[in-house]
Enzyme design. Structure first.
Site, PDB file in Angstrom:
ATOM      1  N   GLU A 148       0.857  -1.194   0.000  1.00  0.00           N
ATOM      2  CA  GLU A 148       0.000   0.000   0.000  1.00  0.00           C
ATOM      3  C   GLU A 148       0.888   1.237   0.000  1.00  0.00           C
ATOM      4  OE1 GLU A 148      -2.069   2.450   3.632  1.00  0.00           O
ATOM      5  OE2 GLU A 148      -2.253   0.277   3.656  1.00  0.00           O
ATOM      6  N   THR A 163      -4.495   5.691   3.219  1.00  0.00           N
ATOM      7  CA  THR A 163      -4.879   7.005   3.745  1.00  0.00           C
ATOM      8  C   THR A 163      -5.874   7.677   2.795  1.00  0.00           C
ATOM      9  OG1 THR A 163      -2.549   7.138   4.481  1.00  0.00           O
ATOM     10  CG2 THR A 163      -3.996   8.969   5.054  1.00  0.00           C
ATOM     11  N   LYS A 205      -9.797  -2.771   8.446  1.00  0.00           N
ATOM     12  CA  LYS A 205      -8.483  -2.364   8.946  1.00  0.00           C
ATOM     13  C   LYS A 205      -8.676  -1.983  10.411  1.00  0.00           C
ATOM     14  CE  LYS A 205      -5.276   1.553   8.556  1.00  0.00           C
ATOM     15  NZ  LYS A 205      -4.914   2.728   7.738  1.00  0.00           N
TER      16      LYS A 205
END
Length: 206
Positions: free
Chosen positions: A40, A69, A125
């Site tokens: 990521e 993000t 997450k």
């Protein structure tokens, strides 16, 4: 792409964030060379979209390359256009999620987890994982036995082992793995850390 099955197979999600785009790209390349399949690139990385675009061109269409993000619809759209094949958010996004790619959505509390699932999250997450640790994940597994959790935040090699033993789908690891490599740091040390995490996450499946 089936994000859950991909993470189940690899068990390690590397999180790259840094101030130097060229170094960030080298970090992605090095992690890939060391067998870390799921990576990521955080959008807080300098020129993150260019890093994603260049990494996608190098790694090909099948690489597990995502954007992290992601805090808005605009973030998501730009990341997908740049080549992200999945999205990772720090929190529950507003409204149903439909970007044409899988989403690993950030949540911590049971209420947030339920909301994220209702909004289309493919996996949760668990963030920031450091607040509850592996024992918190174990407690969540009782009311949410089928939910795929990926703890993120403060995950070192011991925590990674403990999370996986308690039923985590995979673990997301940033600075304990990447260190300062994405800021221009030592790539050999990155290779050494990658080997350590790969050894931990290559163990028996939960």
């Amino acid at each position: 792409m089936n994000l859950v099955e991909s993470l189940r197979a690899h068990r390690l999600l590397a999180i790259v964030r840094g101030k130097d785009p060229a170094a960030a790209l080298r970090t992605v390349r090095t992690l890939t060379e060391e067998g870390v399949a799921a990576i990521e690139v955080s959008l807080i990385t300098a020129d993150a979209l260019t890093v994603i675009r260049q990494a996608r061109a190098e790694l090909g269409p099948d690489a597990l390359l995502g954007a992290g993000t992601v805090r808005s619809v605009a973030d998501a759209e730009r990341a997908v256009e740049a080549g992200a094949s999945y999205l990772v958010t720090p929190a529950v996004l507003d409204g149903p999620v439909s970007f044409g790619v899988p989403v690993l959505m950030g949540a911590l509390t049971p209420t947030e987890i339920e909301t994220a699932l209702a909004r289309g999250a493919d996996a949760i997450k668990l963030f920031p994982g450091v607040l509850g640790g592996p024992d918190y994940l174990r407690a969540l597994r009782d009311p949410f036995p089928e939910v795929p959790f990926v703890p993120v935040g403060g995950v070192d090699t011991q925590a990674a082992r403990d999370y996986l033993d308690r039923g985590a789908l995979a673990v997301g690891v940033g600075s304990p793995l990447v260190g300062d490599a994405a800021d221009g740091g030592d790539l050999q040390r990155l290779r050494d850390r990658a080997a350590e995490f790969r050894k931990v996450t290559a163990g028996g499946r939960p």
